[in-house]
Structures are given as C-alpha cells and as structure tokens.
Write an enzyme that holds these catalytic residues in place. Structure first.
Site, PDB file in Angstrom:
ATOM      1  CB  SER A 549      22.740 -35.571 -36.002  1.00  0.00           C
ATOM      2  OG  SER A 549      22.948 -35.240 -34.662  1.00  0.00           O
ATOM      3  CG  HIS A 664      21.023 -39.581 -32.912  1.00  0.00           C
ATOM      4  ND1 HIS A 664      20.159 -38.529 -33.143  1.00  0.00           N
ATOM      5  CD2 HIS A 664      22.247 -39.141 -33.316  1.00  0.00           C
ATOM      6  CE1 HIS A 664      20.826 -37.496 -33.640  1.00  0.00           C
ATOM      7  NE2 HIS A 664      22.087 -37.858 -33.765  1.00  0.00           N
TER       8      HIS A 664
END
Length: 692
Positions: A549, A664
């Site tokens: 991320s 995610h």
C-alpha cells in the site's frame, strides 16, 4: 527491444516527467477484457517461475499449516454477556461467526455455537462472501447489521441479522453493495451514509450525505440530517453511548480531508458543530467525560495530548466548554491505543517503540494513572471491552514472543493470562536488537533487527527490511509465524524501519514527513538500509525490501533512487503513479498526506519521488516482485499493473501476480493468504539466499 530503444519509444509517447501522458492508461480499466488478458498473461509467466521453484511447494504447505492451525488464539470480542469470534481454518475457509460464554472461552477447549456460517451462505447464494463484521444494537446486542463483501472489496452489502434466531430478518434493514456506513440509533432507527443518488459520492468515492432511516419506511423517504461537500473525504453518523449502552448524544462526523474533520451534534432542531480541533480522535465516555486526542497544537494544548470534556457542559454550552488535560506523552513516547471502560480510560503508551498500558481515573485533583501488570519491552494491543464493566482483553506479543492474551480489570489494576499461543518456529539463537540510523537531515531513526546472535558481521546474511512510513501508522514488534518459519528459521534476518511518517513518536513524527516534506520518510528508510550495510549485518547483494500500500510506494521510491542498494524488492498493492493517484478509487482522500497533483507547486514535490515517472532506461534495477488484487477498491490495481508494464517496456525483468479476489489485503481467505506468502518467500529465497 534494447533499453535505449525502449526509452526512446516511451519518450515518443510523451511519458516524461514534464509531460506525463500515459500509454498504459488502459490498464486502469479494472475489469476490461483487454486489461484482464494482460493480467492473466503476466500471472502465468510469473507463476511458472515462482510456483515452479522446487521450494515453493514446501513453503506453501508450511504457510497453510500455520494459517489453518487450530491451536492459534481465537480473537475474542465481548458480546451479549459472552464472547464472539470469527474463525477460519481448512474446513471453514470463509469462516464461522460464533460465540461462547466467558468461562468456556477461558477453558482449554471452549464450546462454540455457530451464529453464521459464511461458507454455507456463500454456497447457497453463489457468492464469494467475505465477512466484514456485525454491528449489534446495544445493550442487548441481539440485532446486528452484518456486512458482507463480495471478494474482499471495501464496498459491502449490509443486512439485519437476528443473532438469537441466527437468521437474516425477513423485511429487515438491508442495503445493497456500496461504500457506506450504517449506525444504530435505536431498534427502529439508523443513521446511514451512502450513495443515495447516482454520483452522490465524494471525489474519494465515499458517502457525504447522511440520512435517518426508519424501519418500514421506503428508503426513498429517508430524511436527510447532514450533508457535507463533494470535495470532502466522507461523512457519517453515530451514537455516542455510555458504558451501559445508553445513547448520550447523536453525533455526525465530517471528514474534510484524511486528517481534518468536524464533529457535529444532531439535535431535535437540527445540527450544530462542536468545538474540537480539526485533527482529533474521539475515544468514548468515562463517568460523563468525553475523551479525545488532539492531533495538532490547539487552544494551548500540544499535538498528541489526550483531553476530556465534561459532556453535559459541552452539550449545554458548546462555546463555553473547557477541555481538560488527561495525558501528555513525552518526546519519545506515543499513544498506540485508547479504550474506555465503565470507570477508566486505558492507554497503550509506548516509549521508544516499547509498550505498556495504564488505566487513568478522574478524581478531585484531576487524572491519575495506574500501570497494568503486564510484561515489559513488548507490544501491547488493547482489545475488546466488556460493556458495563472495567474488564478488557489485552494482547502481548513480540518478534520472538508468541501472543499471550490477558483479561485485565482496569479498576482493580489486574491482568491474568487467559490464552497463550504456542511457538510456531524455532527461535533458538535468535536475538532482537534496536539500532539507530542517521537520516540525511541528522534525525536519528530507530529500527529493529531480528537475527541470529552468531551470524557473522561480514555482509553475508540474507536480510529483509520492511517499511511503511505514512498515515501515522507505527511499526511495532509482532510475532509472525509465517515469517519465522519461512524466513528466520532458514537463516534470514528481518528488520523494521521506524521512519518519520509513522506514529512511533506521536503526531509530530508523522507530520514531519507529509506533503512537501514527504522525502524525509524516504531518506529515513534509505538511511536504515545503508546502516544495515555499513554495520555489515548484510550487503546490497543480500538485502531485500518489502512494503504494501503506502509501503508499496515506499518500495518504488527506494528501488528507483537506490537500485544499487538492494537485490530484492516486494511491492505489494502499491501506490505508484503519484501524478494520478488522486483520480483512482479512494486516492483523493489521501491528498492530506501527499498533496494535490492538480496544484503546480504540490505536483512538483510529488513528481520528485513518484516511482512511475522515475523509472528510466539504463538503470540496474533489481528484479521486483509486484502483486495486487483485481478486487482492491481502495488502492487501484492500475498502479501495480502500470509499474509492471513500464518496466517491461523499458526492457527490465519483473515478476507480477494479481489475485482476482482479496481486496486490499490481496487475499480473500486463508488459502490465498498462504499462497501469496509462499510466493513472496520463494522470491526472497531465490534473490537473497541462493548463491550467485
């Protein structure tokens, strides 16, 4: 194609720092057939290499055994007088939502009752459901708003569930898939923030209109109670409840940026803004005191201070209310967790990234504290609090210390071990050290190093350095069975950089590396890598880096700036094209962290580090392993795709894996998680452990 020819080709298409037209925009089309065909081809090519490695099967089997182990501690949440847990294993791949009594949970062999079988639900409905939790109406906690994600996305479908009858309620509250928030006010009333009309979402893709939804009322007749602006990050509503579950105030949250927000009260006559700092975090109520943290200097208080308002006085005369200091962390301290019990505020307080827990009580002479009797020099995580009491769960762990779960009483200042996880890897001979590197501006940056005590200081130890460096997220010591088994036990070392941008020393440590100062975090990370090499713990040939991320962005910057310093780079679910990040999915919500590429001055500082534009011909980049998820609706998979595509166009080797599910985390279940970990450690083995 030669590197020179590839560079000329890209320049001809306009992909230069001064003119960032993008020949790979089509890869931002998440589920277009053209893009997915590209993904499948790169997956196939990379998996032949990684899964074809003779060590992959063993690593995958070891990872599967760990994630499916039945002797791990079931994560507990107090619920309706008992304990709930969400459990996944080899049989229950999508998981069981289940419950037991407090006494049964504390026993060696708890007896569990299944509340919701997510695997059975997915089979019956033909969906790849991922359970995202249930918000149960206090104080009875019978009726719950269950969130279900299709494949792991942030967007969820919400359904009302009867936890006693263990069924979804016919004709109950139900909301179709979306990025939305729903909060109970009472049995028949909700506050809901969602996309009420097509396009009625913020630029970040979140709701900014909050409505009151009443049971039995057509949803189109829901009453609007608050409206933010499209330029906001999001808005939502919630009930502030006391320790017994009673509503003390109905509040509305307006996130103007990722870090700046407003708190409003919903009253019978409308709404009014309450006097909180723009950067703040609310924690809850203790004996009528509303606790919050000021994340900026405000009204004479310092960033990081924990403060309180007398709630009655605040609601009676907001403009006259006076905040009171509860706690001020020192310069090398940070607050990593705050919970409220019936009579205490409990704080996980860290000094130089080492944890402890204190219970605070308000008396006639202000707030006093008592330290909870927990081990020292560990990571302390505050868990679930029992409604109407001072009991809470506290988790203790470290790099080489398996999790221990304590049941603490904040009023009595006691803590008793309830569960202790067994060791999952052989830590014999391993040590944990804390070192400091000196960054480019002279700042001392701490980092942890886990290594064999007898490892030679000759640069030959394969070492993995992890970094994140953003959003005030601290990197704390934690026990990873997979990392221990698949890396440390096999002779690898592991390091974690506590760079600026994180929260290890409070809001100031974070805010020192946002916006125009973002490069300080990158310089900190490179300083740690250089320190590992300078002290001969490892060498560039044996040093790899990993992050996901924001950490994936970190890795991209490190790889493009210092390709000579690393031989392996794992870039997970990354941000990469920072000139377009604000246009992709939730990206606009992060402009408070990075800046706005639409503003020339801010675009200039972003361009200084954006990895996508920095990729160039004639560099000796290490072959990276890039992974993402098609279903990631937070960080757009186009970042990872375009990073790989540009590397390919420039003639560089790379490995790429895109999971079609997973959100995610790039893993929708434990099987996928084990596989992704096995791919990572196969890659690291090939790059850092194998002889040249």
């Amino acid at each position: 194609m030669t590197l020179l020819a590839a560079s000329a080709s890209l320049d001809a298409q306009g992909l230069t720092p001064s003119n960032p037209n993008d020949p790979f925009l089509w890869l931002e089309e998440v589920e277009s057939e053209r893009a997915l065909t590209w993904v499948r081809a790169r997956n196939a090519r990379s998996l032949v290499v990684l899964e074809g490695d003779p060590r992959f099967a063993t690593l995958n089997a070891q990872a599967l055994e760990i994630v499916n182990a039945t002797d791990r501690i079931p994560a507990p949440s107090f619920w309706a007088g008992g304990i709930s847990n969400f459990w996944q294993d080899a049989v229950n791949v999508r998981g069981l939502w289940r419950r037991t009594s407090v006494d049964s949970y504390a026993s060696v062999a708890p007896v569990w009752e299944t509340v919701l079988d997510v695997d059975a639900l997915a089979r019956s409905e033909g969906k790849n459901w991922v359970f995202r939790g249930g918000d149960c109406l206090e104080p009875d906690e019978r009726y719950c708003l269950v969130q279900l994600s299709d494949g792991g996305k942030d967007a969820v479908e919400i359904r009302e569930f009867d936890a006693v009858e263990r069924r979804f309620i016919d004709g109950g509250f139900r909301f179709a898939e979306g990025k939305q928030s729903v909060a109970w006010i009472d049995r028949n009333t909700l506050l809901v923030a969602r996309e009420w009309a097509p396009g009625e979402m913020t630029n970040s893709g979140y709701a900014y209109v909050v409505k009151r939804v009443t049971r039995g009322q057509p949803i189109e007749r829901a009453v609007e109670v608050f409206r933010g602006e499209k330029s906001d990050v999001s808005a939502s509503g919630f009930a502030l409840r006391d320790a017994d579950g009673r509503v003390a105030a109905t509040l509305l949250y307006r996130g103007r940026t990722f870090w700046e927000s407003e708190i409003h009260q919903l009253t019978p006559s409308g709404t009014r803004r309450l006097p909180f700092p723009a950067r703040q975090s609310l924690h809850g109520l203790v004996d009528g005191q509303l606790l919050f943290t000021a994340n900026e200097d405000w009204n004479g208080f310092k960033a990081g201070d924990v403060l309180s308002y007398d709630l009655a006085a605040l609601l009676r005369e907001p403009a006259q209310a006076k905040a009171e200091l509860v706690l001020r962390p020192g310069p090398r301290e940070s607050i990593e967790g705050v919970v409220t019990t019936k009579s205490r505020l409990v704080v996980a307080l860290y000094e130089h990234v080492r944890g402890s827990a204190y219970a605070y009580q308000r008396g006639t002479n202000g707030w006093t504290r008592t330290r909870l009797p927990l081990p020292e020099n560990v990571t302390v995580a505050l868990g679930s609090v029992e409604r109407g009491s001072d009991r809470l769960f506290v988790s203790i762990t470290g790099f080489l210390t398996p999790q221990s779960l304590y049941l603490a009483d904040a009023a009595a200042a006691t803590a008793t071990v309830v569960k202790q996880a067994p060791a999952k890897f052989d830590a014999t001979g391993l040590v944990v050290e804390q070192h400091e590197a000196t960054s480019a501006d002279g700042t001392k940056v701490p980092y942890f190093l886990v290594r064999r005590a007898d490892a030679p200081r000759d640069g030959t130890t394969p070492t993995l350095l992890y970094g994140y460096g953003g959003f005030q997220v601290s990197q704390l010591p934690s026990y990873s069975a997979i990392r221990g088994k698949l890396w440390l036990e096999r002779g690898g070392a592991f390091a974690v950089a506590n760079t600026r941008g994180g929260g290890e020393f409070g809001p100031a440590w974070h805010q020192a590396a946002i916006g125009v100062n973002r490069d300080r975090a990158h310089e900190d990370f490179l300083a740690v890598a250089e320190d590992l090499v300078a002290k001969r713990f490892t060498s560039p040939r044996r040093l790899g880096i990993q992050g996901g991320s924001q950490g994936g962005l970190f890795m991209g910057v490190a790889m493009t700036r210092r390709p000579d310093l690393f031989n392996a780079v794992i870039i997970g679910v990354p941000l990469f094209d920072m000139l377009r990040y604000h246009l992709l999915l939730a990206g606009a919500s992060w402009m408070g962290e990075y800046g706005n590429p639409e503003i020339a001055e801010e675009r200039a500082w972003i361009l200084r580090y954006s990895p996508y534009q920095a990729l160039a011909a004639g560099k000796a980049y290490p072959e990276p392993f890039i992974f993402t998820s098609t279903k990631d609706d937070r960080v757009h998979p186009g970042h990872a795709r375009k990073a790989a595509a540009r590397l390919e166009a420039l003639g560089y080797p790379y490995l790429y894996y895109e999971n079609v599910d997973g959100g995610h985390s790039a893993a929708a279940n434990l099987v996928e998680s084990a596989r992704r970990n096995a791919l990572e450690y196969t890659y690291l083995t090939r790059k850092l452990m194998d002889t040249p």
